[in-house]
Design a protein around this motif. Structure first.
Motif, PDB file in Angstrom:
ATOM      1  N   ILE A 132      52.401  75.200  -4.559  1.00 44.65           N
ATOM      2  CA  ILE A 132      53.231  74.568  -3.539  1.00 44.65           C
ATOM      3  C   ILE A 132      53.032  75.221  -2.185  1.00 44.65           C
ATOM      4  N   LYS A 133      53.185  74.417  -1.154  1.00 43.56           N
ATOM      5  CA  LYS A 133      53.142  74.902   0.220  1.00 43.56           C
ATOM      6  C   LYS A 133      54.560  75.192   0.671  1.00 43.56           C
ATOM      7  N   LEU A 134      54.825  76.436   1.045  1.00 44.83           N
ATOM      8  CA  LEU A 134      56.155  76.825   1.502  1.00 44.83           C
ATOM      9  C   LEU A 134      56.367  76.359   2.947  1.00 44.83           C
ATOM     10  N   VAL A 135      57.611  76.344   3.370  1.00 53.98           N
ATOM     11  CA  VAL A 135      57.940  75.869   4.712  1.00 53.98           C
ATOM     12  C   VAL A 135      58.675  76.963   5.481  1.00 53.98           C
ATOM     13  N   SER A 136      58.685  76.820   6.788  1.00 53.37           N
ATOM     14  CA  SER A 136      59.378  77.790   7.644  1.00 53.37           C
ATOM     15  C   SER A 136      60.862  77.474   7.708  1.00 53.37           C
ATOM     16  N   VAL A 137      61.678  78.495   7.616  1.00 58.62           N
ATOM     17  CA  VAL A 137      63.119  78.360   7.817  1.00 58.62           C
ATOM     18  C   VAL A 137      63.554  79.401   8.850  1.00 58.62           C
ATOM     19  N   PRO A 138      64.558  79.097   9.657  1.00 60.81           N
ATOM     20  CA  PRO A 138      65.019  80.069  10.650  1.00 60.81           C
ATOM     21  C   PRO A 138      65.764  81.224   9.994  1.00 60.81           C
ATOM     22  N   PRO A 139      65.888  82.353  10.697  1.00 60.44           N
ATOM     23  CA  PRO A 139      66.642  83.481  10.135  1.00 60.44           C
ATOM     24  C   PRO A 139      68.090  83.123   9.819  1.00 60.44           C
ATOM     25  N   THR A 140      68.635  82.162  10.582  1.00 57.55           N
ATOM     26  CA  THR A 140      70.018  81.746  10.383  1.00 57.55           C
ATOM     27  C   THR A 140      70.100  80.239  10.250  1.00 57.55           C
ATOM     28  N   VAL A 141      70.791  79.776   9.216  1.00 55.25           N
ATOM     29  CA  VAL A 141      71.157  78.368   9.103  1.00 55.25           C
ATOM     30  C   VAL A 141      72.674  78.297   9.178  1.00 55.25           C
ATOM     31  N   ALA A 199      86.997  62.429   1.838  1.00 50.86           N
ATOM     32  CA  ALA A 199      85.573  62.464   2.149  1.00 50.86           C
ATOM     33  C   ALA A 199      85.264  63.824   2.761  1.00 50.86           C
ATOM     34  N   SER A 200      84.459  64.615   2.064  1.00 53.85           N
ATOM     35  CA  SER A 200      84.094  65.949   2.551  1.00 53.85           C
ATOM     36  C   SER A 200      82.686  65.886   3.132  1.00 53.85           C
ATOM     37  N   PHE A 201      82.588  66.135   4.424  1.00 57.13           N
ATOM     38  CA  PHE A 201      81.297  66.126   5.107  1.00 57.13           C
ATOM     39  C   PHE A 201      80.680  67.514   4.951  1.00 57.13           C
ATOM     40  N   ASN A 202      79.600  67.547   4.169  1.00 56.58           N
ATOM     41  CA  ASN A 202      79.002  68.786   3.678  1.00 56.58           C
ATOM     42  C   ASN A 202      77.599  68.888   4.268  1.00 56.58           C
ATOM     43  N   SER A 203      77.319  69.972   5.007  1.00 53.11           N
ATOM     44  CA  SER A 203      76.129  69.957   5.849  1.00 53.11           C
ATOM     45  C   SER A 203      75.387  71.277   5.895  1.00 53.11           C
ATOM     46  N   MET A 204      74.079  71.174   6.213  1.00 49.37           N
ATOM     47  CA  MET A 204      73.281  72.337   6.587  1.00 49.37           C
ATOM     48  C   MET A 204      72.470  71.989   7.830  1.00 49.37           C
ATOM     49  N   PHE A 205      72.458  72.910   8.776  1.00 50.59           N
ATOM     50  CA  PHE A 205      71.684  72.765  10.007  1.00 50.59           C
ATOM     51  C   PHE A 205      70.713  73.924  10.101  1.00 50.59           C
ATOM     52  N   LEU A 206      69.447  73.618  10.330  1.00 50.72           N
ATOM     53  CA  LEU A 206      68.428  74.665  10.445  1.00 50.72           C
ATOM     54  C   LEU A 206      68.478  75.250  11.855  1.00 50.72           C
ATOM     55  N   GLY A 207      69.478  76.071  12.077  1.00 55.05           N
ATOM     56  CA  GLY A 207      69.692  76.684  13.384  1.00 55.05           C
ATOM     57  C   GLY A 207      71.069  77.308  13.455  1.00 55.05           C
ATOM     58  N   GLY A 208      71.426  77.797  14.641  1.00 52.05           N
ATOM     59  CA  GLY A 208      72.696  78.480  14.822  1.00 52.05           C
ATOM     60  C   GLY A 208      73.845  77.542  15.129  1.00 52.05           C
ATOM     61  N   PRO A 209      75.094  78.041  15.060  1.00 45.34           N
ATOM     62  CA  PRO A 209      76.273  77.193  15.251  1.00 45.34           C
ATOM     63  C   PRO A 209      76.421  76.635  16.654  1.00 45.34           C
ATOM     64  N   GLU A 210      76.012  77.376  17.649  1.00 45.54           N
ATOM     65  CA  GLU A 210      76.178  76.895  19.016  1.00 45.54           C
ATOM     66  C   GLU A 210      75.354  75.632  19.243  1.00 45.54           C
ATOM     67  N   GLU A 211      74.104  75.675  18.781  1.00 42.40           N
ATOM     68  CA  GLU A 211      73.252  74.492  18.911  1.00 42.40           C
ATOM     69  C   GLU A 211      73.791  73.335  18.084  1.00 42.40           C
ATOM     70  N   LEU A 212      74.294  73.640  16.889  1.00 40.04           N
ATOM     71  CA  LEU A 212      74.862  72.607  16.032  1.00 40.04           C
ATOM     72  C   LEU A 212      76.050  71.929  16.713  1.00 40.04           C
ATOM     73  N   MET A 226      74.578  81.783   7.869  1.00 42.40           N
ATOM     74  CA  MET A 226      74.044  82.439   6.676  1.00 42.40           C
ATOM     75  C   MET A 226      72.528  82.337   6.694  1.00 42.40           C
ATOM     76  N   SER A 227      71.891  83.047   5.772  1.00 42.94           N
ATOM     77  CA  SER A 227      70.445  82.913   5.597  1.00 42.94           C
ATOM     78  C   SER A 227      70.164  81.680   4.745  1.00 42.94           C
ATOM     79  N   TRP A 228      68.901  81.235   4.762  1.00 41.00           N
ATOM     80  CA  TRP A 228      68.548  80.080   3.945  1.00 41.00           C
ATOM     81  C   TRP A 228      68.824  80.353   2.463  1.00 41.00           C
ATOM     82  N   ILE A 229      68.511  81.527   1.971  1.00 47.01           N
ATOM     83  CA  ILE A 229      68.722  81.822   0.554  1.00 47.01           C
ATOM     84  C   ILE A 229      70.211  81.815   0.218  1.00 47.01           C
TER      85      ILE A 229
END
Length: 551
Positions: free
Chosen positions: A249-258, A310-323, A344-347
């Motif tokens: 598999i080809k891995l992908v880049s993730v930011p230090p913080t999601v 309805a629970s809006f459940n999300s992940m953003f690949l970036g920091g909270p300010e940008e989100l 948090m971290s991606w993991i």
């Protein structure tokens, strides 16, 4: 001592895994007119394997524990559930080859299992005598962080894969699904989606090589299997084309913080209007932002009456300010605030989305726990939505939900998914798909057969209700959410037309090419189950146009 044919004592070398006593028994009746001889099959395994193979029979001490330990749907654990003639748990690739060669030679059906999250139990049930090849011991993961690639065996779990990636590099990840105990083999075989699908697509989109045991017991890689078979195994569903041993598999880049958030809203807080608005803003959201909706029936905190949440459940690949900037521009109606956001971290996000880990405050070591965290009796279905469901349609869904209190999940598509052709791999639900609906009923207590049927009747009622709002021609479904309501074969004896009943919903126009590949590489239809791809006689030597007479 090696497991070979040089001495009859070599068969006994696998004690205590294989009890000596099984050699005393000549056969085991399986509720049919067919009997299978232990000695013949074991001798064949001995001859065709280089080392001792762990094998369990119904007489083995650990047989039941191993069989049931990777079954999370309790509907399929009962005294009347079909049981395998043998449980074969390979330790290396040659063991898988031997299992295929010998099962084929002795005319016994083979079922393949990696994680056990099989919604209809097709990886561990059969209506004819069968053996299970359980790949849980084949779980090696080799990460090459410098080149951003990995080799992972099919018996590894998603949790183990994520953990090993993060162990090597905190800014590498992989776009696969939830559930730490989900097996890599089945997940990749059906496509495999997760919270990074809008940014990177599916797990199967990032498979760049594989090793598979074909119907002749030969091990093939991408080069030797050829373009067609390599195409088919990346999303064409497990159990039809061979035993995939491992995946490159080809891995992908993730930011230090999601950044993750879960924002619940009840009907009294405008949930219906927010769900409707969510459908409208999905196409406008950046690829880095993924927001799904978890729908549940709860008691209102003020009135005590039942309501929809309805629970809006999300992940953003970036920091909270940008989100927060994105949300205020694109979806201000939700009212997301800084305190709703968790960095948090991606993991760590892999734990956030696993309800059992997040509820108990587990560390990331929890991802290495292969124990099934959720076991219940359940039935699930899926639908794809191409156009926003109107407010009236949503209200009708809520009214029906009050009858049963099901689990409903709206999963957004779009982003990168719209940029990949429907025929790039067999998974076809790409361009134009707004979101997927997963809906399920579950019960943890023991109930009567009639009570179970009542649950299932409600699910079918809900499916009928969604007809005007679901995809059409065909009405589509996700192959990793196996659903026998679409139809099933008997002992794998399926015509092309019969296979279309489930082949078209799962694969749409890709079904034809899958049949061609199947017919070429497994013309005798050895790898089969109740919803496998059929092999069509006299087609495997021709081209796709050879199927025209069947259309």
């Amino acid at each position: 001592m090696g497991f070979n044919s040089s001495s009859s004592s070599s068969i006994l070398a696998i004690v205590p895994v294989l009890l000596i006593s099984i050699l005393v028994f000549s056969s085991v009746a399986l509720g049919t007119s067919t009997t299978i001889h232990h000695g013949n099959l074991l001798q064949c395994l001995s001859i065709n394997s280089q080392t001792s193979i762990p094998v369990y029979t119904p007489n083995s001490q650990n047989y039941t524990d191993i069989l049931e330990s990777r079954i999370n749907n309790l509907r399929f654990i009962s005294p009347t559930s079909p049981k395998p003639f043998l449980l074969i748990t390979p330790l290396d690739e040659s063991h898988v080859q031997a299992a295929v060669i010998c099962s084929k030679k002795h005319g016994i059906q083979i079922r393949l299992r990696s994680g056990g999250h099989d919604y209809e139990g097709l990886s561990y049930l059969s209506d004819v005598p069968f053996v299970i090849v359980d790949l849980f011991n084949l779980r090696s993961i080799k990460i090459d962080a410098e080149n951003g690639i990995a080799w992972v065996q099919s018996g590894a779990t998603l949790g183990e894969l994520y953990y090993r990636i993060a162990e090597k590099n905190a800014t590498l990840g992989f776009p696969a699904g939830f559930g730490p105990t989900v097996g890599v083999g089945g997940h990749f075989s059906g496509g495999g989606w997760g919270p990074m699908l809008r940014k990177y697509g599916l797990a199967a989109d990032h498979v760049i090589d594989a090793r598979i045991v074909d119907a002749n017991g030969k091990i093939l890689d991408k080069e030797s299997m050829g373009e067609d078979l390599f195409w088919a195994i990346r999303g064409g569903g497990g159990g039809s084309f061979g035993v995939v041993l491992s995946w490159k598999i080809k891995l992908v880049s993730v930011p230090p913080t999601v950044t993750c958030f879960t924002v619940p809203r009840t009907l009294e807080q405008g949930a219906t209007e927010l769900v409707h608005r969510w459908q409208e803003v999905l196409p406008k959201l950046p690829h880095e932002l993924w927001i799904r909706i978890l729908i549940s029936v709860v008691n209102d905190t003020q009135t005590g009456e039942k309501t929809i949440q309805a629970s809006f459940n999300s992940m953003f690949l970036g920091g909270p300010e940008e989100l927060l900037i994105v949300m205020k521009e694109r979806f201000p109606e939700l009212g997301l605030e800084r305190e709703d956001c968790t960095e948090m971290s991606w993991i760590e996000s892999a734990l956030y989305f696993d309800r059992y880990a997040s509820m108990t405050g587990k560390s990331i070591d929890f991802l290495l726990d292969r124990t099934q965290q959720y076991r219940a009796s359940y039935k699930e279905k899926s639908d794809y939505v191409m156009e926003p469901i109107p407010v009236s349609g949503l209200k009708g869904m809520w009214n029906i939900s009050f009858e049963e209190e099901p689990s409903l999940i709206f999963t957004p598509y779009g982003g990168r998914m719209n940029e990949i052709s429907d025929s790039e791999i067999p998974f076809p639900h790409r361009n134009g798909t707004l979101f997927m609906i997963m809906y399920a009923v579950a019960w943890t207590e023991k109930i009567s057969d009639q009570a179970a049927e009542n649950h299932l009747d409600w699910l079918h009622k809900f499916h009928r209700y969604l007809t005007p709002y679901a995809s059409k021609s065909p009405r589509a479904a996700y192959v990793n959410y196996r659903d026998l309501d679409w139809g099933q074969s008997k002992n794998g004896k399926t015509t092309y037309e019969e296979g279309k009943a489930w082949g078209r919903p799962y694969f749409k126009n890709n079904y034809e090419r899958l049949v061609q590949v199947k017919s070429k590489f497994d013309p005798e239809n050895f790898f089969r189950h109740e919803q496998s791809i059929p092999s069509v006689p006299s087609v495997h030597e021709g081209s796709l146009s050879s199927l025209d007479f069947l259309l």
